[in-house]
Design a protein around this motif. Structure first.
Motif, PDB file in Angstrom:
ATOM      1  N   TYR A   1      -8.282   0.455   0.115  1.00 60.48           N
ATOM      2  CA  TYR A   1      -6.976   0.880   0.828  1.00 60.48           C
ATOM      3  C   TYR A   1      -5.947   1.054  -0.198  1.00 60.48           C
ATOM      4  O   TYR A   1      -4.597   1.400   0.148  1.00 60.48           O
ATOM      5  CB  TYR A   1      -6.674  -0.217   1.793  1.00 60.48           C
ATOM      6  N   GLN A   2      -6.245   1.067  -1.522  1.00 59.96           N
ATOM      7  CA  GLN A   2      -5.291   1.421  -2.656  1.00 59.96           C
ATOM      8  C   GLN A   2      -4.342   0.323  -2.480  1.00 59.96           C
ATOM      9  O   GLN A   2      -3.037   0.616  -2.991  1.00 59.96           O
ATOM     10  CB  GLN A   2      -4.606   2.635  -2.539  1.00 59.96           C
TER      11      GLN A   2
ATOM     12  N   SER B   1      -3.111   9.592  -0.185  1.00 59.25           N
ATOM     13  CA  SER B   1      -2.847   9.165   0.911  1.00 59.25           C
ATOM     14  C   SER B   1      -2.075  10.013   1.912  1.00 59.25           C
ATOM     15  O   SER B   1      -1.366  10.942   1.221  1.00 59.25           O
ATOM     16  CB  SER B   1      -2.172   7.686   0.943  1.00 59.25           C
TER      17      SER B   1
ATOM     18  N   SER C   1       0.525   9.821   5.488  1.00 62.20           N
ATOM     19  CA  SER C   1       1.242   9.240   6.503  1.00 62.20           C
ATOM     20  C   SER C   1       1.548  10.078   7.749  1.00 62.20           C
ATOM     21  O   SER C   1       2.790  10.545   7.308  1.00 62.20           O
ATOM     22  CB  SER C   1       2.298   8.314   5.938  1.00 62.20           C
TER      23      SER C   1
ATOM     24  N   GLU D   1       0.047   3.404   7.223  1.00 64.38           N
ATOM     25  CA  GLU D   1      -0.964   3.022   7.857  1.00 64.38           C
ATOM     26  C   GLU D   1      -2.142   2.148   6.874  1.00 64.38           C
ATOM     27  O   GLU D   1      -2.811   1.530   7.480  1.00 64.38           O
ATOM     28  CB  GLU D   1      -1.805   4.410   7.932  1.00 64.38           C
ATOM     29  N   LEU D   2      -2.109   2.511   5.766  1.00 64.11           N
ATOM     30  CA  LEU D   2      -2.911   1.900   4.660  1.00 64.11           C
ATOM     31  C   LEU D   2      -2.540   0.404   4.509  1.00 64.11           C
ATOM     32  O   LEU D   2      -3.154  -0.405   4.526  1.00 64.11           O
ATOM     33  CB  LEU D   2      -2.798   2.790   3.161  1.00 64.11           C
TER      34      LEU D   2
ATOM     35  N   ALA E   1       0.892  -1.118  -0.061  1.00 63.82           N
ATOM     36  CA  ALA E   1       0.120   0.163   0.034  1.00 63.82           C
ATOM     37  C   ALA E   1       0.854   1.418   0.014  1.00 63.82           C
ATOM     38  O   ALA E   1       2.207   1.224   0.290  1.00 63.82           O
ATOM     39  CB  ALA E   1      -0.982   0.043   1.217  1.00 63.82           C
TER      40      ALA E   1
ATOM     41  N   THR F   1      -1.649  15.964  -0.899  1.00 66.77           N
ATOM     42  CA  THR F   1      -2.596  14.890  -0.526  1.00 66.77           C
ATOM     43  C   THR F   1      -4.099  15.629  -1.232  1.00 66.77           C
ATOM     44  O   THR F   1      -5.110  15.160  -1.764  1.00 66.77           O
ATOM     45  CB  THR F   1      -2.718  14.441   0.769  1.00 66.77           C
TER      46      THR F   1
ATOM     47  N   THR G   1       1.287   3.919   1.959  1.00 64.10           N
ATOM     48  CA  THR G   1       1.775   4.365   3.304  1.00 64.10           C
ATOM     49  C   THR G   1       1.680   3.081   4.229  1.00 64.10           C
ATOM     50  O   THR G   1       0.732   2.078   4.074  1.00 64.10           O
ATOM     51  CB  THR G   1       0.545   5.394   3.871  1.00 64.10           C
TER      52      THR G   1
END
Length: 598
Positions: free
Chosen positions: A224-225, A171, A173, A58-59, A54, A160, A56
């Motif tokens: 979530y890409q 995204s 981060s 987080e993603l 992903a 972003t 980032t």
């Protein structure tokens, strides 16, 4: 024919094949026994490794967590699903593992940023983000913060927001922002370990489970890409076995056409060709029945006896038939020609049949069961092919009564080569022997690649993903596992092997027990008290209305614009860029603000 029919019935009723690769190796091997002990203890080999990438950290973490949850709901296809990259342990204890000289500065930085953390902790929305931004700008006005030092976060937020307004994948981060460096490849990845329900009666045991996994991933990943790839023992084995079926019809048709061409060039008679095919159709079910009776279950190597039987067994029939044609040219009577051909090929065909069979029987001593079982079946198959070539084929020729041979056999244009080899046979043999002797020293540089992974197609998803992960030493793909009776013994082994130049590091469970906890824990508790109120749920604000968000965005854009005018430099450029984007976001449709908030 009766024997072939009976064998066909037996083979059909008792046919069994396993695609379990463990069945290819003898369990008597010491290293195999150690592998089984490890597998029984940790069940590491019958798994699918799911790799999630992903934009980032987080993603990647969110996608991995979401996919893990969805896969766990499917108990039909998956025995167990575990999030291998779950950071619960290090999220709770990570500060204890931080190098001592970095811990206190990091905690001091967190305490210093308490007001910003409180803004976001109490109001995790665009309104809270604007409040945090205003705190920063207040620090800039009071000359406590340099606007240039905020350039990275302002620039990242502007980029972003611009992507959101352009309906592009966006995204952001916070982890990358706080660390102050680009994320490492491993930080952008998640790993799930799936233990699927396998069907070893299928050539691809994990195919059904893999299909179900891909369907679930296709529904979860886009949110979530994320990109999802499969590797690991099951996925890679399925891809390897799938090559058995790949283009099978086309390859079979081409092979059949080539066999027909060879038979025509050798026999030039549809009746003789038909006789050879009948011999194959008689010998193949007999060989299959013998193999099932001796072995019980075919594996993915021994099942290739059929290919060998056709490819090599047909040679005996061709040799007999060609000799028959030669004799038929000299002897008009068909039965006399059949006898003469049998008399002529008796010794060479018998020698060839038994030599070929012994060649396959030489596989028997190996502990590689896949090969040894193939040797048994193929060796018996060669004897059966030899026997049918000197019994069934002459009988068929007698019944089919192919026409005589008015012309001598052979290709006259190759006669000079035959004559040359006949006249200079000793010279040719000595020349070959001399060449072999001269080239023998080259064997010193011969190298054998023992890595079975190099036999696989590097372009398949499983193998390509494995090679990609292998580039990062942190993935531990080349790790060796050692079983020890207890932790003390494991630590002793680790201490010993870690001194070897071939070992990068040795890890035991002791690695997960941080040192110097007495010095670290008081520092962490002190920082925790300073930040406690930031995460107090009683201080949480109610979610803002869209009108409030628009007002906050407009005010933030104005303040950023003022700060840019008063503080020229890189920070001013970033502040101006973010000001433009926040103003545009305030004027855009509500759906864009909802996306930005998320």
């Amino acid at each position: 024919i009766l024997l072939a029919i009976a064998s066909g019935v037996y083979a059909a009723k008792h046919f069994a094949i396993t695609s379990d690769i463990d069945a290819l190796l003898s369990k008597d091997l010491p290293w195999r026994q150690r592998g089984l002990a490890f597998e029984n203890a940790f069940r590491r080999f019958e798994i699918i490794n799911v790799v999630i990438d992903a934009p980032t950290p987080e993603l990647a973490a969110a996608a991995t967590d979401a996919l893990t949850g969805e896969l766990r709901k499917d108990t039909t296809h998956f025995k167990s699903v575990s999030n291998s990259s779950a950071v619960d342990f290090f999220a709770r204890n990570g500060l204890l593992f931080m190098p001592g000289d970095q811990l206190k500065p990091s905690l001091d930085g967190l305490v210093k940023g308490a007001p910003l953390i409180a803004d976001l902790g109490q109001d995790p929305s665009l309104r809270g983000l604007v409040s945090a931004l205003e705190d920063v700008l207040i620090g800039v006005n009071q000359h406590k913060v340099e606007l240039d030092s905020t350039a990275p976060v302002l620039r990242s937020a502007a980029e972003t927001t611009q992507k959101i307004l352009a309906n592009q994948p966006a995204s952001f981060s916070w982890r990358t922002l706080v660390s102050g460096r680009p994320p490492q490849p491993l930080e952008l990845r998640g790993f799930i370990e799936v233990r699927p329900v396998l069907d070893f009666k299928s050539v691809e045991p994990g195919h059904v489970a893999t299909t179900a996994l891909r369907k679930i991933a296709a529904e979860v990943a886009p949110k979530y890409q994320a990109r999802v790839r499969l590797t690991g023992p099951v996925a890679m084995a399925d891809e390897e076995f799938a090559t058995i079926k790949e283009n099978a019809a086309l390859n079979g048709a081409i092979t059949f056409a080539i066999v027909l061409l060879i038979l025509w060039l050798a026999l030039r008679s549809p009746k003789l060709m038909f006789g050879v095919f009948v011999v194959l159709l008689v010998g193949l079910p007999i060989t299959a029945a013998v193999g099932l009776a001796l072995i019980g279950t075919f594996n993915l190597i021994s099942v290739y006896f059929a290919v060998l039987f056709v490819g090599i067994g047909i040679d005996f029939s061709i040799q007999y038939s060609v000799r028959y044609r030669a004799e038929r040219h000299e002897i008009p009577d068909m039965r006399e020609a059949i006898r003469a051909a049998g008399h002529y090929v008796a010794a060479p065909l018998t020698l060839a049949g038994f030599a070929t069979a012994l060649g396959f029987f030489s596989f028997l001593p190996t502990h590689y069961k896949g090969v040894s079982e193939l040797g048994v079946i193929a060796g018996c198959g060669m004897l059966i092919a030899y026997a049918t070539s000197i019994t069934v084929l002459p009988a068929l020729i007698s019944l089919l009564n192919p026409p005589g041979e008015p012309e001598p056999l052979g290709y006259t244009e190759l006669a000079p080569l035959d004559n040359f080899l006949n006249r200079h046979r000793l010279g040719v043999l000595w020349g070959v022997i001399g060449t072999v002797v001269i080239l023998l020293p080259a064997l010193y540089w011969l190298r054998f690649d023992f890595n079975p992974l190099n036999l696989r197609n590097p372009n398949t998803e499983g193998m390509a993903t494995y090679l990609d992960l292998k580039k990062d030493p942190a993935t531990n793909l080349n790790a060796l596992e050692v079983l020890a009776p207890n932790l003390d013994a494991a630590n002793a082994i680790a201490a010993k092997v870690s001194k070897l130049p071939e070992v990068s590091r040795a890890t035991t469970l002791s690695f997960f027990i941080p040192s110097d906890q007495d010095q670290r824990l008081p520092l962490i508790k002190e920082a925790g008290k300073a930040l406690e109120s930031a995460f107090d749920p009683t201080n949480a604000l109610a979610p803002p209305t869209d009108k409030e968000v628009v007002e906050n965005l407009t005010e933030a854009a104005s303040r950023l614009d003022d700060a840019a005018k008063e503080n020229p430099g890189a920070g001013a450029e970033a502040a101006k860029a973010l000001s433009v984007q926040l103003a545009a976001l305030a004027k855009a449709d509500v759906k864009y603000r909802e996306t930005a908030d998320e």
